[in-house]
Design a protein around this motif. Structure first.
Motif, PDB file in Angstrom:
ATOM      1  N   VAL A  94       0.764  -1.340   0.035  1.00 53.19           N
ATOM      2  CA  VAL A  94      -0.171  -0.117  -0.005  1.00 53.19           C
ATOM      3  C   VAL A  94       0.550   1.327   0.074  1.00 53.19           C
ATOM      4  O   VAL A  94       0.349   2.190  -0.330  1.00 53.19           O
ATOM      5  N   THR A  95       2.077   1.328   0.425  1.00 49.40           N
ATOM      6  CA  THR A  95       2.792   2.372   0.365  1.00 49.40           C
ATOM      7  C   THR A  95       4.165   1.898   0.060  1.00 49.40           C
ATOM      8  O   THR A  95       4.653   0.675  -0.085  1.00 49.40           O
ATOM      9  N   ALA A  96       5.039   2.962  -0.549  1.00 54.64           N
ATOM     10  CA  ALA A  96       6.525   2.430  -1.100  1.00 54.64           C
ATOM     11  C   ALA A  96       7.413   2.225  -0.236  1.00 54.64           C
ATOM     12  O   ALA A  96       7.974   1.341   0.031  1.00 54.64           O
ATOM     13  N   GLU A  97       7.143   2.740   1.227  1.00 53.38           N
ATOM     14  CA  GLU A  97       7.661   2.183   2.500  1.00 53.38           C
ATOM     15  C   GLU A  97       7.288   0.940   3.305  1.00 53.38           C
ATOM     16  O   GLU A  97       8.093   0.598   4.226  1.00 53.38           O
ATOM     17  N   MET A  98       6.250   0.440   2.619  1.00 45.36           N
ATOM     18  CA  MET A  98       5.738  -0.497   3.504  1.00 45.36           C
ATOM     19  C   MET A  98       6.780  -1.820   3.939  1.00 45.36           C
ATOM     20  O   MET A  98       7.707  -2.161   3.089  1.00 45.36           O
ATOM     21  N   LYS A  99       6.920  -2.375   5.124  1.00 43.88           N
ATOM     22  CA  LYS A  99       7.663  -3.274   5.299  1.00 43.88           C
ATOM     23  C   LYS A  99       7.150  -4.944   5.124  1.00 43.88           C
ATOM     24  O   LYS A  99       6.111  -4.856   5.564  1.00 43.88           O
ATOM     25  N   PRO A 161      12.897  -9.286  13.181  1.00 44.30           N
ATOM     26  CA  PRO A 161      13.827  -8.494  13.870  1.00 44.30           C
ATOM     27  C   PRO A 161      14.548  -7.787  12.558  1.00 44.30           C
ATOM     28  O   PRO A 161      15.019  -6.568  12.614  1.00 44.30           O
ATOM     29  N   GLU A 162      14.515  -8.455  11.298  1.00 45.17           N
ATOM     30  CA  GLU A 162      15.160  -7.856  10.129  1.00 45.17           C
ATOM     31  C   GLU A 162      14.474  -6.598   9.762  1.00 45.17           C
ATOM     32  O   GLU A 162      15.098  -5.724   9.099  1.00 45.17           O
ATOM     33  N   LEU A 163      13.211  -6.308  10.029  1.00 43.20           N
ATOM     34  CA  LEU A 163      12.471  -5.217   9.787  1.00 43.20           C
ATOM     35  C   LEU A 163      12.708  -4.058  10.689  1.00 43.20           C
ATOM     36  O   LEU A 163      12.207  -2.917  10.467  1.00 43.20           O
ATOM     37  N   GLY A 164      13.158  -4.583  11.948  1.00 45.52           N
ATOM     38  CA  GLY A 164      13.169  -3.493  12.917  1.00 45.52           C
ATOM     39  C   GLY A 164      11.937  -2.820  13.624  1.00 45.52           C
ATOM     40  O   GLY A 164      12.331  -2.357  14.662  1.00 45.52           O
ATOM     41  N   GLY A 328      -1.219  -9.832  11.539  1.00 39.23           N
ATOM     42  CA  GLY A 328      -0.719 -11.014  11.603  1.00 39.23           C
ATOM     43  C   GLY A 328       0.797 -11.230  11.542  1.00 39.23           C
ATOM     44  O   GLY A 328       1.447 -10.164  11.269  1.00 39.23           O
ATOM     45  N   ALA A 329       1.155 -12.415  11.080  1.00 44.91           N
ATOM     46  CA  ALA A 329       2.459 -12.513  11.207  1.00 44.91           C
ATOM     47  C   ALA A 329       3.257 -12.200   9.890  1.00 44.91           C
ATOM     48  O   ALA A 329       4.425 -12.195   9.785  1.00 44.91           O
ATOM     49  N   TYR A 330       2.442 -12.417   8.920  1.00 42.40           N
ATOM     50  CA  TYR A 330       2.929 -11.954   7.248  1.00 42.40           C
ATOM     51  C   TYR A 330       1.811 -11.402   6.428  1.00 42.40           C
ATOM     52  O   TYR A 330       0.574 -11.185   6.930  1.00 42.40           O
ATOM     53  N   THR A 360      -2.382   2.580  11.380  1.00 43.43           N
ATOM     54  CA  THR A 360      -1.120   1.926  11.669  1.00 43.43           C
ATOM     55  C   THR A 360      -1.315   0.593  11.528  1.00 43.43           C
ATOM     56  O   THR A 360      -2.227   0.076  12.302  1.00 43.43           O
ATOM     57  N   SER A 361      -0.846  -0.139  10.790  1.00 38.31           N
ATOM     58  CA  SER A 361      -0.772  -1.514  10.627  1.00 38.31           C
ATOM     59  C   SER A 361       0.149  -2.316  11.274  1.00 38.31           C
ATOM     60  O   SER A 361       1.442  -2.034  10.780  1.00 38.31           O
ATOM     61  N   VAL A 362       0.106  -3.349  12.018  1.00 39.09           N
ATOM     62  CA  VAL A 362       1.281  -3.814  12.790  1.00 39.09           C
ATOM     63  C   VAL A 362       1.297  -5.400  12.593  1.00 39.09           C
ATOM     64  O   VAL A 362       0.208  -6.164  12.201  1.00 39.09           O
ATOM     65  N   PHE A 363       2.502  -5.843  12.666  1.00 43.09           N
ATOM     66  CA  PHE A 363       2.849  -7.223  12.903  1.00 43.09           C
ATOM     67  C   PHE A 363       2.600  -7.956  14.188  1.00 43.09           C
ATOM     68  O   PHE A 363       2.978  -7.320  15.044  1.00 43.09           O
TER      69      PHE A 363
END
Lengths: 816, 176
Positions: A94-99, A161-164, A328-330, A360-363
């Motif tokens: 949804v955004t260019a910065e999405m992790k 963790p790799e996403l920080g 969720g997780a992924y 704000t969307s979270v894992f």
């Protein structure tokens, strides 16, 4: 033999309650679901799934499984790492910065939710595969879980963790924050509410399943999957497994419901393809119900902070939404986009001048979320419709009155909303009035007052919701502006065969919606023939090569429209040919009852079947005309469609036990022109019960360790017939101007309307206690506790008048 | 273990694993796949069949327990091309959408009417409590069962209607 009981050829077809041609095979057990497809020599997969919500995978030892009888192979994630040409797809960044975390069909280093697959066993029977899966030894280093959304926001536990960070993205639709702030600064009334959209399990009755059959020559594969999206799946399997798209045929056989849960590309589908390729054997996997709960996507999972500003009369002047969404997780196929589908709907059917939305969307360490019936729209509708009821209490007017004061008027269409949508057509007050009349509203209120005055324990609650939704997904350019990586068109082709029979090829992929019947009706209506003479081909990429499949109430408005337009193109060609052979001008021909007749000379006719045969022989075509009667249409809709309606729920609430019974439900829906009202009503019935189930019974409940507590149908309360009443339905018809059929869509309407109607009814029943909100599902325990809390607070329950507490803001009932 | 079972009027003997569930026996050994599996916990009722005339969730029973039994599955309900009155009532009343729960639902409904030929709506709802449907909201299922009960009264049930046996959707043929 066909099963259609059609009217005689030429009679009216559209709008009739034609019985479904799909039913015969389903009623006799002849239909073939994926699990029913028997392929000699097929191998069975069983997956080994993580029992931990978050864990490092230290070691996977498959040797125990390999020693078991019937086992052909067993693999860890590491063993298969080189099989993948790409990760499992997310089609909506949804955004260019999405992790976006790496997501492989089998986890390699970390398992990120209970149910995440870490190893696979391949055996000659399903029993042998499951036995052997128990013999795989996985060594985990368990890590702390994070399930609560607000805790996930703190990043104390980071899922990847790799996403920080756990924040996948932030997204906003805030055209004028200053205007919103000003509206709140000058508001006479403010509603400030927090609503929790609990996670839901879609629970289609048919679990998922996949069967991959390598063709004997040439290295191609046929993939049979219990999917809503055979066309999208084909593209995604090619990209993920690295099989040329031309070597993949995807078939969705009979599919037992989806509700969004089969609108995805799943690890097991990719895994089955990769293992069929590696082992050169047919491979099948059939999901168990607990896997369906844990490893098929879940729906909802949002915390909504909703604020309304209103003037002294209750006219809403601004809506402000702050949303936290659980990924969720992924990120599955469209996980990140679900909150966006709701973002445009929070102003509802009301003329709201100022709006601000931030998400704000979270894992979390839980099953991935994604589209579940309504997908963002039920959540948004719930928020505005619950908040409007609270506003009504603030202002001191009835819930129907606060809505009337705010409705977009019937003359305001096309209406450009503050969120930027252009609503195609509507008559919201009309649907409300119709619903109140249908329900016998005044009598219901009188009965409610009678019971309150009598002071018994079985109190009535009456709740309404006036919803709208955007469906007919979707104009491709709009999808592009939202960073969706595909289009929203739909394809159809129509051919009239030499014998006069008609074949329709559609890109939609029904799994209960009755497209075979409805599409045949559309074509028969336009050609003036019997639906019996129309065959509908779908859900097989070899026979229906173009399509974007079935979800988002899009099939009729986009796919059905494509069918109608392709039919019209065939008629145009047939008319030219008939005019040529009858030696008249095309304008002089009219088509009725499957026959072209010359205006004014009714004896000069040419039947469509005759035209088709002439087109087939090609002996006497107009100069330049190609043989055969066939036309295609790839329809890209110019706008969404906007169905709407008002629903009214009546509950009986036992103030001693907290038990809520849904005793009556009235639904007035406007989905535009109806092709088959019987099917429309069926969609409403089912949708309403799913929405009511969110309100009263269903919850994918997790403990703090990330264990899914409701992983079976004993714990996850899909309602039975005994829990729900018959549903009264009625409709208004406001045609959509955006397509030639005037249709809008109805697949999700019931679900969207129902949850707020039911909770409004529960809160209405609780209002004498001063209770303004109750969390979903409104279980007996929650309701009882709310009543007990109110009693302790001293709000007297037996007062005859509604004792709305107008001094406090909406209570935020936070329970887990 | 050897078991001899009569399914839809045909008697056969098979050597089965003692742990084989009846539903898997019917589907995988006898080859009647109309009976569906929807859950692991005997909750959903998709696998309902008649054993000795009683409706049974065939995932709750071992095949060996059915030794000597007379079983009817959804495939055994229609008489040739003539649907059973309950099947017809489901079709007439749009009592099915995706159709996955339907075989079990129809078998449970047939059994219900055998025990209670004249049920009220509430009794139908209670009687079908063990069978879950996710599509219809039960409205038209209940309507269908009540209609079948009425048809039974009027004798219409016996007449049947010709030419209503289903056809397998074009896309659902056996894999090549």
């Amino acid at each position: 033999m066909t099963t259609v009981e059609a009217s005689a050829g030429g009679g009216p077809v559209l709008g009739t309650r034609l019985r479904r041609r799909e039913d015969g095979a389903l009623l006799t057990g002849e239909s073939r679901f994926v699990a029913d497809l028997a392929v000699p020599g097929a191998l069975h997969l069983a997956l080994v799934r993580s029992p931990h919500a978050l864990a490092r995978i230290v070691d996977v030892d498959v040797s125990g499984a390999l020693a078991m009888p019937g086992v052909v192979a067993a693999f860890s994630g590491a063993d298969l790492r080189d099989e993948w040409a790409g990760p499992l797809p997310c089609g909506w960044p949804v955004t260019a910065e999405m992790k976006q975390p790496a997501h492989l069909p089998l986890a390699v280093e970390r398992a990120c939710y209970v149910g995440d697959a870490v190893a696979v066993v391949v055996a000659t029977s399903e029993y042998a595969a499951h036995d052997a899966a128990d013999a795989v030894t996985v060594t985990y280093e368990p890590l702390p879980a994070v399930v609560d959304l607000e805790q996930a926001l703190t990043d104390e536990v980071v899922v990847h963790p790799e996403l920080g960070t756990n924040v996948a993205y932030t997204w906003e639709l805030a055209p004028d924050d200053a205007a919103v702030d000003a509206a709140f600064a000058s508001a006479a009334h403010v509603v400030d509410a927090r609503y929790v959209q609990q996670r839901l399990i879609p629970a289609a009755m048919e679990p998922r399943g996949v069967l991959v059959v390598p063709e004997p020559f040439g290295g191609s594969f046929t993939v049979y999957s219990a999917t809503q999206i055979p066309h999208i799946l084909r593209v995604m399997l090619a990209l993920t497994a690295g099989v040329p798209e031309t070597d993949l045929r995807v078939v969705a056989p009979a599919v037992g419901g989806g509700f969004g849960s089969k609108l995805n590309v799943y690890a097991e589908e990719v895994l089955a393809l990769a293992l069929a390729r590696r082992l050169r054997r047919p491979v099948r996997w059939i999901e168990e119900r607990t896997e369906n709960a844990q490893a098929t996507i879940q729906g909802r999972g949002q915390i909504q902070h909703v604020e309304l500003a209103a003037d002294a009369e209750g006219k809403v002047t601004a809506v402000r939404v702050r949303l936290t969404a659980d990924m969720g997780a992924y990120l599955q196929l469209v996980t990140p986009g679900i909150p966006l589908l709701g973002a445009f709907l929070y102003s509802g059917v009301y003329d709201v001048p100022a709006y601000s939305f931030r998400c704000t969307s979270v894992f979390t360490t839980a099953t991935p979320t994604d589209a579940y019936r309504g997908a963002g729209r039920p959540e948004a509708t719930y928020a505005i419709e619950r908040a409007m009821d609270t506003l009504a209490r603030r202002v001191g007017v009835a819930p129907e009155e606060i809505r009337r004061r705010n409705f977009i008027g019937p003359d305001a269409f096309p209406y450009t909303s503050v969120a930027g949508l252009v609503y195609d057509s509507g008559n919201y007050a009309g649907a409300l009035d119709r619903c109140l009349a249908l329900a016998g509203y005044d009598a219901l209120r009188a009965e409610q007052q009678r019971r309150r005055a009598a002071g018994g324990t079985r109190q009535l609650g009456i709740g309404i919701s006036s919803y709208f939704e955007m469906c007919g997904l979707a104009p491709s350019r709009v999808l592009a502006s939202l960073n969706y990586t595909a289009g929203g068109w739909e394809a159809a082709s129509v051919r009239i065969l030499p014998t006069g029979k008609v074949e329709v090829v559609t890109g939609t992929s029904p799994h209960g919606q009755g497209h075979e019947t409805s599409w045949a009706m559309i074509v028969a209506d336009r050609l003036g023939i019997s639906p019996d003479d129309v065959d509908v081909i779908h859900s097989d990429t070899a026979r229906a090569p173009y399509g974007l499949d079935t979800y988002g109430s899009r099939s009729l408005a986009v796919g059905g429209t494509a069918v109608a337009m392709a039919t019209d193109r065939v008629v145009d060609k047939a008319r030219r040919l008939a005019a040529h052979q009858l030696e008249v001008a095309e304008e002089d021909l009219e088509l009725a009852g499957g026959v072209f007749a010359v205006r004014g000379s009714p004896d000069r006719t040419m039947a469509l079947a005759a035209v088709a045969f002439e087109a087939f022989t090609a002996h006497d075509l107009p100069d330049g005309m190609e043989p055969n009667l066939e036309a295609s249409c790839h329809f890209d809709p110019p706008n969404f469609t906007f169905p709407f309606g008002t629903h009214l729920a009546v509950v009986e609430l036992d103030t001693d036990t907290g038990k809520v019974s849904l005793v009556a439900y009235h639904a007035v829906d406007d989905c535009g022109v109806q092709v088959n009202p019987m099917i429309v009503e069926g969609q409403v019935h089912g949708g309403v019960v799913q929405g009511a189930a969110q309100a009263l019974w269903e919850e994918a409940a997790y403990d703090t360790e990330g264990n899914l507590l409701s992983a079976t149908l004993m714990d996850y309360l899909v309602p039975s017939a005994a829990e729900v009443p018959s549903i009264t339905t009625a409709s208004t018809v406001t045609p959509s101007p955006t397509n030639v059929l005037g249709v809008k869509g109805v697949g999700e309407a019931g679900t969207i309307g129902a949850a707020p109607a039911v909770i409004n009814a529960v809160v209405d029943a609780l209002s004498p206690f001063g209770i303004e909100d109750i969390a979903m599902p409104a279980s007996p325990q929650r309701v009882w506790r709310a009543i007990e809390d109110a009693r302790r607070r001293g709000t007297h329950p037996t007062s005859t008048a509604a004792t709305d507490d107008t001094t406090t803001q909406a209570t935020s009932t936070k329970e887990t | 273990m050897n078991i001899t079972v009569t399914v839809n009027g045909e008697t056969a003997t098979h050597d089965v694993e003692p742990r084989l569930l009846l539903v898997h026996y019917l589907r995988d050994v006898v080859g009647l796949t109309g009976t569906n599996v929807g859950c692991d916990t005997s909750s959903c009722g998709a696998c309902t069949v008649h054993v000795g005339g009683e409706s049974v969730k065939s995932c709750t029973m071992l095949a060996v327990q059915a030794d000597g039994a007379d079983i009817t599955t959804i495939e055994g309900l229609a008489q040739g091309d003539v649907l059973h009155p309950m099947q017809r009532a489901f079709r007439e009343n749009h009592g099915l959408q995706c159709g996955f729960c339907t075989p079990g639902m129809v078998m449970a409904a047939v059994s219900l009417l055998e025990e209670h030929p004249h049920p009220t709506e509430a009794e139908v709802r209670e009687g079908l409590e063990g069978n879950l449907c996710r599509c219809t909201g039960y409205h038209n299922i209940v309507k269908a069962v009540l209609a079948a009960a009425d048809a039974g009264d009027s004798g219409a049930a016996a007449t049947g209607s010709p030419g209503v046996a289903g056809r397998v959707p074009a896309s659902a043929g056996a894999p090549s």
